[in-house]
Design a protein around this motif. Structure first.
Motif, PDB file in Angstrom:
ATOM      1  N   ALA A 160       0.840  -1.210   0.000  1.00 39.85           N
ATOM      2  CA  ALA A 160       0.000   0.000   0.000  1.00 39.85           C
ATOM      3  C   ALA A 160       0.871   1.254   0.000  1.00 39.85           C
ATOM      4  O   ALA A 160       0.589   2.207  -0.744  1.00 39.85           O
ATOM      5  N   LEU A 161       1.925   1.262   0.800  1.00 37.64           N
ATOM      6  CA  LEU A 161       2.829   2.415   0.815  1.00 37.64           C
ATOM      7  C   LEU A 161       3.525   2.588  -0.530  1.00 37.64           C
ATOM      8  O   LEU A 161       3.660   3.704  -1.039  1.00 37.64           O
ATOM      9  N   VAL A 162       3.964   1.477  -1.116  1.00 41.01           N
ATOM     10  CA  VAL A 162       4.608   1.544  -2.440  1.00 41.01           C
ATOM     11  C   VAL A 162       3.626   2.128  -3.452  1.00 41.01           C
ATOM     12  O   VAL A 162       3.980   3.024  -4.232  1.00 41.01           O
ATOM     13  N   LEU A 163       2.399   1.631  -3.444  1.00 47.50           N
ATOM     14  CA  LEU A 163       1.387   2.116  -4.383  1.00 47.50           C
ATOM     15  C   LEU A 163       1.199   3.623  -4.247  1.00 47.50           C
ATOM     16  O   LEU A 163       1.125   4.336  -5.258  1.00 47.50           O
ATOM     17  N   LEU A 164       1.132   4.119  -3.032  1.00 49.43           N
ATOM     18  CA  LEU A 164       0.941   5.560  -2.829  1.00 49.43           C
ATOM     19  C   LEU A 164       2.122   6.359  -3.374  1.00 49.43           C
ATOM     20  O   LEU A 164       1.939   7.442  -3.916  1.00 49.43           O
ATOM     21  N   THR A 165       3.327   5.823  -3.259  1.00 47.52           N
ATOM     22  CA  THR A 165       4.484   6.561  -3.797  1.00 47.52           C
ATOM     23  C   THR A 165       4.512   6.514  -5.314  1.00 47.52           C
ATOM     24  O   THR A 165       5.123   7.385  -5.937  1.00 47.52           O
ATOM     25  N   GLY A 184       1.171  11.303  -4.620  1.00 48.25           N
ATOM     26  CA  GLY A 184       1.394  10.652  -3.330  1.00 48.25           C
ATOM     27  C   GLY A 184       0.107  10.303  -2.613  1.00 48.25           C
ATOM     28  O   GLY A 184       0.112   9.932  -1.446  1.00 48.25           O
ATOM     29  N   ARG A 185      -1.012  10.405  -3.330  1.00 48.62           N
ATOM     30  CA  ARG A 185      -2.318  10.094  -2.744  1.00 48.62           C
ATOM     31  C   ARG A 185      -3.201   9.425  -3.783  1.00 48.62           C
ATOM     32  O   ARG A 185      -3.063   9.668  -4.979  1.00 48.62           O
ATOM     33  N   LEU A 186      -4.110   8.596  -3.286  1.00 47.60           N
ATOM     34  CA  LEU A 186      -5.059   7.894  -4.151  1.00 47.60           C
ATOM     35  C   LEU A 186      -6.377   7.713  -3.421  1.00 47.60           C
ATOM     36  O   LEU A 186      -6.390   7.591  -2.187  1.00 47.60           O
ATOM     37  N   PRO A 187      -7.483   7.639  -4.171  1.00 44.06           N
ATOM     38  CA  PRO A 187      -8.747   7.265  -3.544  1.00 44.06           C
ATOM     39  C   PRO A 187      -8.661   5.817  -3.042  1.00 44.06           C
ATOM     40  O   PRO A 187      -7.996   4.970  -3.656  1.00 44.06           O
ATOM     41  N   MET A 188      -9.311   5.532  -1.946  1.00 42.28           N
ATOM     42  CA  MET A 188      -9.287   4.170  -1.392  1.00 42.28           C
ATOM     43  C   MET A 188      -9.805   3.149  -2.407  1.00 42.28           C
ATOM     44  O   MET A 188      -9.274   2.043  -2.495  1.00 42.28           O
ATOM     45  N   ARG A 189     -10.818   3.538  -3.180  1.00 44.09           N
ATOM     46  CA  ARG A 189     -11.356   2.625  -4.195  1.00 44.09           C
ATOM     47  C   ARG A 189     -10.284   2.228  -5.201  1.00 44.09           C
ATOM     48  O   ARG A 189     -10.140   1.061  -5.557  1.00 44.09           O
ATOM     49  N   ALA A 239      -2.956   4.629  11.955  1.00 39.37           N
ATOM     50  CA  ALA A 239      -2.675   4.554  13.389  1.00 39.37           C
ATOM     51  C   ALA A 239      -1.182   4.731  13.663  1.00 39.37           C
ATOM     52  O   ALA A 239      -0.800   5.289  14.696  1.00 39.37           O
ATOM     53  N   ASP A 240      -0.353   4.285  12.730  1.00 38.99           N
ATOM     54  CA  ASP A 240       1.101   4.434  12.856  1.00 38.99           C
ATOM     55  C   ASP A 240       1.609   5.738  12.240  1.00 38.99           C
ATOM     56  O   ASP A 240       2.819   5.939  12.128  1.00 38.99           O
ATOM     57  N   GLU A 241       0.675   6.584  11.813  1.00 38.63           N
ATOM     58  CA  GLU A 241       0.981   7.898  11.218  1.00 38.63           C
ATOM     59  C   GLU A 241       1.848   7.797   9.951  1.00 38.63           C
ATOM     60  O   GLU A 241       2.653   8.675   9.658  1.00 38.63           O
ATOM     61  N   LEU A 242       1.624   6.725   9.192  1.00 42.45           N
ATOM     62  CA  LEU A 242       2.348   6.526   7.936  1.00 42.45           C
ATOM     63  C   LEU A 242       1.541   7.036   6.741  1.00 42.45           C
ATOM     64  O   LEU A 242       2.113   7.307   5.684  1.00 42.45           O
ATOM     65  N   VAL A 243       0.228   7.133   6.922  1.00 45.86           N
ATOM     66  CA  VAL A 243      -0.660   7.726   5.916  1.00 45.86           C
ATOM     67  C   VAL A 243      -1.676   8.584   6.650  1.00 45.86           C
ATOM     68  O   VAL A 243      -1.837   8.480   7.870  1.00 45.86           O
ATOM     69  N   THR A 280     -12.715   9.229  -0.281  1.00 47.59           N
ATOM     70  CA  THR A 280     -11.645   9.624   0.631  1.00 47.59           C
ATOM     71  C   THR A 280     -10.320   9.304  -0.032  1.00 47.59           C
ATOM     72  O   THR A 280     -10.149   8.233  -0.610  1.00 47.59           O
ATOM     73  N   LEU A 281      -9.406  10.257   0.064  1.00 48.29           N
ATOM     74  CA  LEU A 281      -8.059  10.035  -0.447  1.00 48.29           C
ATOM     75  C   LEU A 281      -7.160   9.547   0.683  1.00 48.29           C
ATOM     76  O   LEU A 281      -7.340   9.935   1.837  1.00 48.29           O
ATOM     77  N   VAL A 282      -6.199   8.723   0.329  1.00 55.55           N
ATOM     78  CA  VAL A 282      -5.179   8.290   1.283  1.00 55.55           C
ATOM     79  C   VAL A 282      -3.863   8.867   0.784  1.00 55.55           C
ATOM     80  O   VAL A 282      -3.525   8.730  -0.391  1.00 55.55           O
ATOM     81  N   GLU A 283      -3.154   9.518   1.700  1.00 56.10           N
ATOM     82  CA  GLU A 283      -1.912  10.208   1.348  1.00 56.10           C
ATOM     83  C   GLU A 283      -0.788   9.692   2.245  1.00 56.10           C
ATOM     84  O   GLU A 283      -0.949   9.589   3.458  1.00 56.10           O
ATOM     85  N   ILE A 284       0.349   9.388   1.639  1.00 50.45           N
ATOM     86  CA  ILE A 284       1.498   8.942   2.424  1.00 50.45           C
ATOM     87  C   ILE A 284       2.108  10.148   3.145  1.00 50.45           C
ATOM     88  O   ILE A 284       2.140  11.253   2.601  1.00 50.45           O
ATOM     89  N   THR A 285       2.539   9.936   4.372  1.00 50.13           N
ATOM     90  CA  THR A 285       3.161  11.004   5.158  1.00 50.13           C
ATOM     91  C   THR A 285       4.683  10.954   4.977  1.00 50.13           C
ATOM     92  O   THR A 285       5.218  10.004   4.407  1.00 50.13           O
ATOM     93  N   GLU A 286       5.354  11.958   5.498  1.00 45.91           N
ATOM     94  CA  GLU A 286       6.823  11.947   5.466  1.00 45.91           C
ATOM     95  C   GLU A 286       7.360  10.744   6.234  1.00 45.91           C
ATOM     96  O   GLU A 286       8.312  10.094   5.781  1.00 45.91           O
ATOM     97  N   ASP A 287       6.759  10.449   7.378  1.00 45.41           N
ATOM     98  CA  ASP A 287       7.177   9.263   8.139  1.00 45.41           C
ATOM     99  C   ASP A 287       6.955   7.988   7.332  1.00 45.41           C
ATOM    100  O   ASP A 287       7.775   7.070   7.366  1.00 45.41           O
ATOM    101  N   GLY A 288       5.828   7.939   6.607  1.00 46.87           N
ATOM    102  CA  GLY A 288       5.545   6.785   5.757  1.00 46.87           C
ATOM    103  C   GLY A 288       6.577   6.631   4.658  1.00 46.87           C
ATOM    104  O   GLY A 288       7.048   5.517   4.379  1.00 46.87           O
ATOM    105  N   SER A 289       6.956   7.740   4.042  1.00 45.72           N
ATOM    106  CA  SER A 289       7.977   7.699   2.980  1.00 45.72           C
ATOM    107  C   SER A 289       9.325   7.253   3.524  1.00 45.72           C
ATOM    108  O   SER A 289      10.026   6.450   2.889  1.00 45.72           O
TER     109      SER A 289
END
Length: 167
Positions: free
Chosen positions: A62-67, A72-77, A99-103, A115-124
């Protein structure tokens, strides 16, 4: 991965010989059993490399997909479609990553239902470290040349296509 002494024979080929004698052609059974065993080997290796980072393979994907997304963001669908997962599974993955503040979840700017999901700096940063771990073990894939890896990918792609994974 559990360290154990290797068997002095290939148990899948032994089972195939018995299958051949007692049931009929074992070609497909041996191929499927081999794929299933290799899946176990690869999952064990990849999980072992990702565990110190607090990730599972699904969360890592999921993190790879967002990058890979330009923004750096995608709809959940879309994440579900690309990861080929049920919406409930995507929700669970995103819940854990959030919950881990990665997205983070953010409202879609033009579609109130999405809803969009966006990777955070910590996630990257975590993704970079985790990627170094899985690539350093070549995702657990050993014993094949680069050309053989391409051939294997092609062969498995044919099975996936015939199962309706993609056109």
């Amino acid at each position: 991965m559990v360290s154990r002494k290797p068997l002095p024979f290939d148990p899948i080929m032994r089972a195939a010989a018995l299958w051949d004698e007692r049931i009929g052609p074992a070609r497909t059974m041996a191929a499927v059993t081999s794929v299933m065993r290799v899946q176990q080997i690869l999952l064990s290796a990849v999980d072992g490399a990702l565990r110190p980072h607090g990730l599972t393979f699904a969360r890592y994907e999921a993190l790879v997909l967002l990058t890979f997304a330009r923004s750096g963001r995608l709809p959940m669908r879309v994440m579900g479609e690309r990861l080929q997962l049920h919406p409930t599974s995507v929700t669970n993955i995103v819940d854990r990553l959030q919950a881990d503040e990665l997205v983070r979840r953010i409202p879609h700017p033009t579609d109130r239902r999405a809803t969009l999901v966006e990777i955070t700096e910590d996630g990257s940063a975590l993704l970079d470290a985790a990627t170094k771990s899985v690539t350093s073990i070549e995702f657990g894939m050993s014993g094949l040349t680069p050309d053989e890896e391409l051939q294997l990918t092609d062969l498995l792609g044919r099975v996936r296509r015939s199962a309706g994974d993609f056109d």
